[in-house]
Motif scaffolding. Sequence first.
Motif, PDB file in Angstrom:
ATOM      1  N   GLN A   1       0.836  -1.205   0.000  1.00  0.00           N
ATOM      2  CA  GLN A   1       0.000   0.000   0.000  1.00  0.00           C
ATOM      3  C   GLN A   1       0.867   1.251   0.000  1.00  0.00           C
ATOM      4  N   SER A   2       2.111   1.082   0.476  1.00  0.00           N
ATOM      5  CA  SER A   2       3.005   2.235   0.410  1.00  0.00           C
ATOM      6  C   SER A   2       4.459   1.793   0.392  1.00  0.00           C
ATOM      7  N   ALA A   3       5.268   2.665  -0.164  1.00  0.00           N
ATOM      8  CA  ALA A   3       6.726   2.468  -0.161  1.00  0.00           C
ATOM      9  C   ALA A   3       7.329   3.831   0.098  1.00  0.00           C
ATOM     10  N   ARG A   4       8.385   3.827   0.910  1.00  0.00           N
ATOM     11  CA  ARG A   4       8.936   5.104   1.346  1.00  0.00           C
ATOM     12  C   ARG A   4      10.448   4.959   1.451  1.00  0.00           C
ATOM     13  N   ALA A   5      11.147   5.945   0.924  1.00  0.00           N
ATOM     14  CA  ALA A   5      12.605   5.965   1.063  1.00  0.00           C
ATOM     15  C   ALA A   5      13.015   7.318   1.613  1.00  0.00           C
ATOM     16  N   ILE A   6      14.084   7.332   2.379  1.00  0.00           N
ATOM     17  CA  ILE A   6      14.658   8.603   2.816  1.00  0.00           C
ATOM     18  C   ILE A   6      15.927   8.834   2.006  1.00  0.00           C
ATOM     19  N   VAL A   7      16.030  10.033   1.483  1.00  0.00           N
ATOM     20  CA  VAL A   7      17.215  10.439   0.735  1.00  0.00           C
ATOM     21  C   VAL A   7      17.860  11.586   1.504  1.00  0.00           C
ATOM     22  N   ASN A   8      19.112  11.410   1.837  1.00  0.00           N
ATOM     23  CA  ASN A   8      19.832  12.428   2.602  1.00  0.00           C
ATOM     24  C   ASN A   8      20.728  13.231   1.669  1.00  0.00           C
ATOM     25  N   CYS A   9      20.553  14.547   1.706  1.00  0.00           N
ATOM     26  CA  CYS A   9      21.321  15.427   0.817  1.00  0.00           C
ATOM     27  C   CYS A   9      22.257  16.331   1.608  1.00  0.00           C
ATOM     28  N   ARG A  10      23.405  16.587   1.027  1.00  0.00           N
ATOM     29  CA  ARG A  10      24.384  17.542   1.573  1.00  0.00           C
ATOM     30  C   ARG A  10      24.613  18.569   0.474  1.00  0.00           C
ATOM     31  N   ILE A  11      24.176  19.791   0.771  1.00  0.00           N
ATOM     32  CA  ILE A  11      23.996  20.796  -0.270  1.00  0.00           C
ATOM     33  C   ILE A  11      25.111  21.840  -0.236  1.00  0.00           C
ATOM     34  N   LEU A  12      25.629  22.160  -1.404  1.00  0.00           N
ATOM     35  CA  LEU A  12      26.728  23.135  -1.502  1.00  0.00           C
ATOM     36  C   LEU A  12      26.252  24.531  -1.082  1.00  0.00           C
ATOM     37  N   PRO A  13      27.171  25.340  -0.521  1.00  0.00           N
ATOM     38  CA  PRO A  13      26.850  26.734  -0.210  1.00  0.00           C
ATOM     39  C   PRO A  13      26.255  27.437  -1.430  1.00  0.00           C
ATOM     40  N   GLY A  14      25.289  28.296  -1.167  1.00  0.00           N
ATOM     41  CA  GLY A  14      24.681  29.049  -2.259  1.00  0.00           C
ATOM     42  C   GLY A  14      23.423  28.390  -2.798  1.00  0.00           C
ATOM     43  N   HIS A  15      23.109  27.176  -2.322  1.00  0.00           N
ATOM     44  CA  HIS A  15      21.906  26.488  -2.795  1.00  0.00           C
ATOM     45  C   HIS A  15      20.988  26.179  -1.618  1.00  0.00           C
TER      46      HIS A  15
END
Length: 477
Positions: free
Chosen positions: A329-343
């Motif tokens: 009925q559901s599927a879920r993923a966590i995506v972890n981001c490390r974002i460059l300065p300025g974004h």
Amino acid sequence: MKTSRLLIAALLLAPAWAASPTEPVRSLSREILKELIEINTTDSVGSTTVAADAMRKRLLAAGFAPEDAVVLGPNARKGNLVARLRAAHAGGAKPILIIGHLDVVEARRADWTTDPFLLVEKDGYFYGRGTQDMKGADAIMVTSLIRFAHEGYRPDRDIILALTADEEGGTSNGVDWLLKNHRDLVDADFALNPDSGGITTERGKPVDVEVASSEKLYADFELRATNAGGHSSLPVADNAIYHVADALGRLERYVFPFELNAVTRAYFDGLAHVESAQNAADIHAMLAQPPDTAAIARLGRVPQFNALVRTTCVATRLEAGHANNALPQSARAIVNCRILPGHSAEEVRLELVGIVADPTVSVRHVSDSTNEVSDHAPMAKALAPVALRKDVLDPLERVAAQFWPGAPLVVDMETGASDSRFTNAAGIPSFGFSGLAVDRDDVRAHGKDERLPVGSYYDGVEFYYQYLKALTGRTAR
Ligand SMILES: [Zn+2]
């Protein structure tokens, strides 16, 4: 005459070689480290208050006035210690703030070779959760303040030490809380945060001395697909697990754009002098205009280099379905981001929507402080690197040269995020330097069998004692 002058020169230089602390200092610093490691400060079952109280007790015993070592926080389990070593004279320069988190990442006894909540000395290493991240540095700071108190050393400006809660997780970040509720207690000219930076070594040999003056922005996203479900004997094409799995496959193959900033450019430029010939050539080719894509790809195989030149997003968790014999009925993923300065995180969320390229998979932001999931992410951009300050970096370079000779000082960007994001945002420019030497391939923060070389720890003990004196000595700076 000549010989005595040489002798004087030798005597003056002597402290420069005395990189190892005396036996009483070693045993004091070891005791403090042991006490901190053996107090569980995880978010699940631990308490930073217990650790903060223990450190406060030591400072009071060393002569700190009760009002100069206080434990305070939003609740009973998330206490923060704020200690202040007073200047010889009031009204001088604004204080120096040192921040260090007391909490540690969860560690399961079954995963480890030794008990993560016991300090074990073995084969030249201290083992225990927090040895690298960051009870080692916390213990170093407490040791330094106790030594200053014992000596009756009075700096030319106040030195504030804040040992805090919930950097790694939890919802009661101590630095954030102190800045919002007790700004007067922690207000400072600049901050040192030994949670980042440090000496990179290769098989014990110093490569460089890294000071973090910038860091990436942290953001979690949830990828989710939902279906009506049904009997697994009658599969249908529209399957939540396949949707999320395909989305993750596209993310895996996606490479975020290459981008340098002033700090990473200068960092790589400095690094080229100490890297292997092939890496040095690739670094030069990467820094050239236009940058050489083949060189970038080769350097990108080193996770540290890759993380410095682009925003990264990686799948870290996955959950789906509810029964072996039912359609999900559901599927879920966590995506972890490390974002460059300025974004901003919202910018990256929109980029993820494009990468996922599937309208049945939602991409939503997950707050790292409240775990709340929302349709949009914050628009705030990762902070630009802080301006470098000679009054902070020159003494650091000078003292570091005595401990790790030949290793150049380089200013870099942290690929992780630390509590400096709060102090920087509050207008207190923050510099990351652990004072600890760790082999490039032995970074075990957050991992199993976390450890720190014993010699590295004692060098750090002596380094910070000398560096803080160099920063706050009433004579030549
Ligand atoms: Zn840390």
